[in-house]
Design an enzyme around this catalytic site. Structure first.
Site, mmCIF file in Angstrom:
data_model
loop_
_atom_site.group_PDB
_atom_site.id
_atom_site.type_symbol
_atom_site.label_atom_id
_atom_site.label_comp_id
_atom_site.label_asym_id
_atom_site.label_seq_id
_atom_site.Cartn_x
_atom_site.Cartn_y
_atom_site.Cartn_z
ATOM 1 N N LYS A 15 0.835 -1.211 0.000
ATOM 2 C CA LYS A 15 0.000 0.000 0.000
ATOM 3 C C LYS A 15 0.871 1.263 0.000
ATOM 4 O O LYS A 15 0.666 2.182 -0.781
ATOM 5 C CB LYS A 15 -0.938 0.026 1.224
ATOM 6 C CG LYS A 15 -1.849 -1.178 1.339
ATOM 7 C CD LYS A 15 -2.764 -1.101 2.547
ATOM 8 C CE LYS A 15 -2.064 -1.094 3.886
ATOM 9 N NZ LYS A 15 -1.308 -2.319 4.191
ATOM 10 N N ARG A 90 -9.713 1.106 8.608
ATOM 11 C CA ARG A 90 -9.253 -0.235 8.957
ATOM 12 C C ARG A 90 -10.271 -0.990 9.794
ATOM 13 O O ARG A 90 -10.009 -2.127 10.189
ATOM 14 C CB ARG A 90 -7.983 -0.083 9.790
ATOM 15 C CG ARG A 90 -6.755 -0.690 9.177
ATOM 16 C CD ARG A 90 -5.619 -0.190 10.036
ATOM 17 N NE ARG A 90 -4.456 -0.988 9.979
ATOM 18 C CZ ARG A 90 -3.344 -0.589 9.354
ATOM 19 N NH1 ARG A 90 -3.291 0.524 8.688
ATOM 20 N NH2 ARG A 90 -2.293 -1.357 9.422
ATOM 21 N N ARG A 129 11.951 -5.461 4.603
ATOM 22 C CA ARG A 129 11.648 -4.031 4.364
ATOM 23 C C ARG A 129 12.626 -3.120 5.110
ATOM 24 O O ARG A 129 12.962 -3.339 6.256
ATOM 25 C CB ARG A 129 10.234 -3.714 4.832
ATOM 26 C CG ARG A 129 9.972 -2.198 4.830
ATOM 27 C CD ARG A 129 8.542 -1.838 4.905
ATOM 28 N NE ARG A 129 7.887 -2.318 6.111
ATOM 29 C CZ ARG A 129 6.578 -2.235 6.297
ATOM 30 N NH1 ARG A 129 5.805 -1.702 5.378
ATOM 31 N NH2 ARG A 129 6.035 -2.692 7.405
ATOM 32 N N ARG A 162 11.517 -1.342 10.767
ATOM 33 C CA ARG A 162 10.469 -0.941 11.705
ATOM 34 C C ARG A 162 10.369 -1.916 12.865
ATOM 35 O O ARG A 162 10.459 -3.128 12.682
ATOM 36 C CB ARG A 162 9.117 -0.859 10.959
ATOM 37 C CG ARG A 162 8.874 0.495 10.347
ATOM 38 C CD ARG A 162 7.705 0.538 9.414
ATOM 39 N NE ARG A 162 6.475 -0.079 9.892
ATOM 40 C CZ ARG A 162 5.337 -0.075 9.197
ATOM 41 N NH1 ARG A 162 5.277 0.512 8.019
ATOM 42 N NH2 ARG A 162 4.262 -0.660 9.672
ATOM 43 N N ARG A 173 -0.093 -8.644 13.586
ATOM 44 C CA ARG A 173 -0.681 -7.631 12.683
ATOM 45 C C ARG A 173 -1.525 -8.301 11.605
ATOM 46 O O ARG A 173 -2.596 -7.817 11.252
ATOM 47 C CB ARG A 173 0.430 -6.792 12.030
ATOM 48 C CG ARG A 173 1.036 -5.773 12.974
ATOM 49 C CD ARG A 173 2.340 -5.226 12.449
ATOM 50 N NE ARG A 173 2.240 -4.588 11.164
ATOM 51 C CZ ARG A 173 3.265 -4.425 10.325
ATOM 52 N NH1 ARG A 173 4.470 -4.857 10.651
ATOM 53 N NH2 ARG A 173 3.095 -3.819 9.187
#
Ligand code: AP5
Length: 215
Positions: A15, A90, A129, A162, A173
């Site tokens: 996203k 969300r 990431r 992160r 998550r």
């Protein structure tokens, strides 16, 4: 009337990566709820400190706090022509609040591209990431590596991993996404706004498909 595009998809679907390009190509503002929480955390604001406890556990920040934050952001002048919403709504309550906010702004949700990616791929994406400390530009050690290891191509700042990309938090998550966010897929499908995008394609292919879909 403002054109508001909601990007839907699980954590790691792409996203943020796609919102950055879409914003560039369409001129619409990019609003990422996760980025706003992270900026607040960096500045140690009350909102950032509150959000941190939820984010580090992989839980959603409470609806009232999140909705108030997005309401304030959408009210700024750069959103008057519309925006690309990345990570909001969300929950069903957030989706309902968004409709009300947009109604007040004489806008509406124009389309909801849903970037679909299987869980095994999500885990691989999140574990590789790297994010830019200054502005949140997104890289992947294999699929989108920076030119210089550990340095952002765009602004030269440091790249970091992160806190919530630790394996246990990623698992939580993804579970939270299936429990609380995935009902929005059906909600927007019924409203005739959902556009399913195969998120397993390369970053460039997903961009091409997305651009064709939203234009
Ligand atoms: P947030 O920051 O929104 O995280 P998320 O939704 O979990 O999504 P991610 O940012 O992890 O993934 P993404 O889909 O943007 O993927 P990306 O482009 O980075 O939220 C964080 C937390 O904040 C939440 O857990 C919650 O606590 C809180 N929060 C935020 N919004 C909230 C809300 N509305 N309500 C309540 N709480 C909220 O890509 C991932 C990786 O894959 C990158 O390395 C990228 O380079 C790579 N990649 C991308 N596309 C491809 C591709 N096509 N092929 C190969 N690699 C790819």
């Amino acid at each position: 009337m403002g054109k508001y595009i909601v990007l839907l998809g699980p954590p790691g679907a792409g996203k943020g990566t796609q919102a950055e390009v879409l914003s560039e190509k369409t001129g619409l503002a990019h609003i990422s709820s996760g980025d706003i929480f992270r900026e607040n955390l960096k500045a140690q604001t009350e909102l950032g400190i509150l959000a941190q406890s939820f984010m580090n556990r992989g839980e959603l920040v409470p609806d009232d706090v999140t909705i108030a934050m997005i309401r304030e952001r959408l009210g700024r002048p750069d959103c008057s022509a519309g925006a690309i919403l990345d990570g909001f709504p969300r929950t069903p309550a957030q989706a309902e609040a968004l409709d009300k906010m947009l109604h007040e702004l004489d806008g509406k949700v124009a389309s909801v591209p849903y970037i679909s990616v299987p869980t095994s791929i999500l885990i691989e994406r999140l574990s590789g990431r790297w994010t830019c400390r200054a502005q949140g530009h997104i890289y992947h050690s294999l699929y989108n590596p920076p030119k210089i290891l550990g340095v952002c191509d765009e602004d030269g700042s440091e790249l970091y991993q992160r806190e919530d990309d630790q394996p246990a938090t990623v698992e939580r998550r993804i579970r939270v996404y299936f429990e609380q966010t995935s009902p929005l897929i059906d909600h927007y499908r019924k409203a005739g706004l959902l556009i399913e995008i195969d998120g397993t394609q390369s970053i460039e292919q997903v961009t091409t498909t997305l651009l064709a879909a939203v234009n």
